[in-house]
Design a protein around this motif. Sequence first.
Motif, short mmCIF file in Angstrom:
data_model
loop_
_atom_site.label_atom_id
_atom_site.label_comp_id
_atom_site.label_asym_id
_atom_site.label_seq_id
_atom_site.Cartn_x
_atom_site.Cartn_y
_atom_site.Cartn_z
N PRO A 65 26.01 37.08 35.72
CA PRO A 65 25.84 37.55 37.09
C PRO A 65 27.08 38.25 37.65
CG PRO A 65 25.09 35.28 36.89
CD PRO A 65 25.70 35.66 35.59
N ALA A 66 28.27 37.87 37.16
CA ALA A 66 29.50 38.50 37.63
C ALA A 66 29.54 39.98 37.29
CB ALA A 66 30.72 37.78 37.05
N VAL A 67 28.97 40.35 36.15
CA VAL A 67 28.94 41.76 35.74
C VAL A 67 28.14 42.56 36.76
CG1 VAL A 67 28.16 43.38 33.96
CG2 VAL A 67 29.25 41.22 33.30
N LEU A 82 45.65 31.66 27.66
CA LEU A 82 45.08 32.10 28.93
C LEU A 82 43.80 32.85 28.62
CD1 LEU A 82 48.18 33.56 30.82
CD2 LEU A 82 46.90 31.52 31.45
N PHE A 83 42.86 32.81 29.55
CA PHE A 83 41.61 33.55 29.36
C PHE A 83 41.42 34.52 30.51
CE2 PHE A 83 40.85 29.71 26.88
CZ PHE A 83 40.31 30.24 25.72
N ILE A 84 41.01 35.71 30.17
CA ILE A 84 40.59 36.70 31.15
C ILE A 84 39.09 36.85 30.93
CG2 ILE A 84 40.76 39.11 31.86
CD1 ILE A 84 43.64 39.06 30.69
N ASP A 85 38.31 36.73 31.99
CA ASP A 85 36.85 36.75 31.83
C ASP A 85 36.30 38.14 31.55
OD1 ASP A 85 36.44 33.93 32.19
OD2 ASP A 85 36.92 34.24 34.31
N PHE A 86 36.82 39.14 32.26
CA PHE A 86 36.38 40.52 32.06
C PHE A 86 37.53 41.47 32.39
CE2 PHE A 86 32.55 38.23 33.41
CZ PHE A 86 31.67 38.54 32.38
N LEU A 103 42.03 42.87 36.02
CA LEU A 103 41.65 41.68 35.28
C LEU A 103 40.65 40.93 36.14
CD1 LEU A 103 45.25 40.48 34.29
CD2 LEU A 103 43.77 42.06 33.06
N VAL A 104 39.69 40.31 35.51
CA VAL A 104 38.64 39.60 36.27
C VAL A 104 38.65 38.13 35.90
CG1 VAL A 104 36.17 39.45 36.75
CG2 VAL A 104 37.22 41.69 36.33
N LYS A 105 38.70 37.30 36.93
CA LYS A 105 38.55 35.86 36.77
C LYS A 105 37.30 35.45 37.53
CE LYS A 105 40.82 33.27 35.10
NZ LYS A 105 40.58 32.74 33.77
N VAL A 106 36.45 34.67 36.87
CA VAL A 106 35.23 34.18 37.51
C VAL A 106 35.49 32.77 38.02
CG1 VAL A 106 32.80 33.60 37.13
CG2 VAL A 106 33.79 35.62 36.02
N LEU A 131 40.55 40.64 40.05
CA LEU A 131 39.30 40.52 40.81
C LEU A 131 38.80 39.10 40.60
CD1 LEU A 131 37.60 43.88 39.80
CD2 LEU A 131 38.84 43.38 41.91
N TYR A 132 38.67 38.36 41.69
CA TYR A 132 38.22 36.98 41.62
C TYR A 132 36.76 36.97 42.06
CZ TYR A 132 38.32 31.91 42.01
OH TYR A 132 38.07 30.57 41.85
N VAL A 133 35.87 36.69 41.12
CA VAL A 133 34.42 36.78 41.37
C VAL A 133 33.86 35.38 41.58
CG1 VAL A 133 32.21 37.58 40.49
CG2 VAL A 133 34.29 38.86 39.97
N ASP A 134 33.32 35.16 42.77
CA ASP A 134 32.67 33.89 43.09
C ASP A 134 31.17 34.15 43.14
OD1 ASP A 134 31.70 31.51 44.11
OD2 ASP A 134 33.25 31.33 45.65
#
Length: 160
Positions: A50-52, A84-88, A99-102, A134-137
Amino acid sequence: MEQRADGLVMLLIGLLLLVWIVYGIRSWLFKPLPARVPDMPINEEIPDHPAVDMLEKSGYEVLGGKIKIPLLFDVDGEDFHSRLFIDFLARSSEGIIYLVKVARSRLPMDWTGSSIRDRLLPYFLLYPGCGGVLYVDVENDEVACIRFDWDEEDWNGYDE
């Protein structure tokens, strides 16, 4: 006359040798430190998430999926591993890479300066060329764009 020409040639060779030595020492002393920042990897496999959809609806193009960044710490000769993990990875319409963190429900973001620093600063330091995070909630249908800069007003102003 021939001795004078020989002396000038020797003087010229000596000057060139001196310049070469000084240049070599100067470049050795002042050479930049090796780049420790790795190139930003792109995992072209983008999972359905859904973040995409939220990012695309907000005007970003998703460039890549989850990236694992392995880290190694040497503490007094003992190795410690982490990651470390980057989601997207996403790109804005202006061409800026983010960089995107969910958001994770088990680790909610506390929107304070110290919490943002603790949670996101490693990403800014690892990839200083990125435009931000970008912090996606997904639960609250929010995309927050966080940018990092130095606080010039408080620079070196240590408060006790």
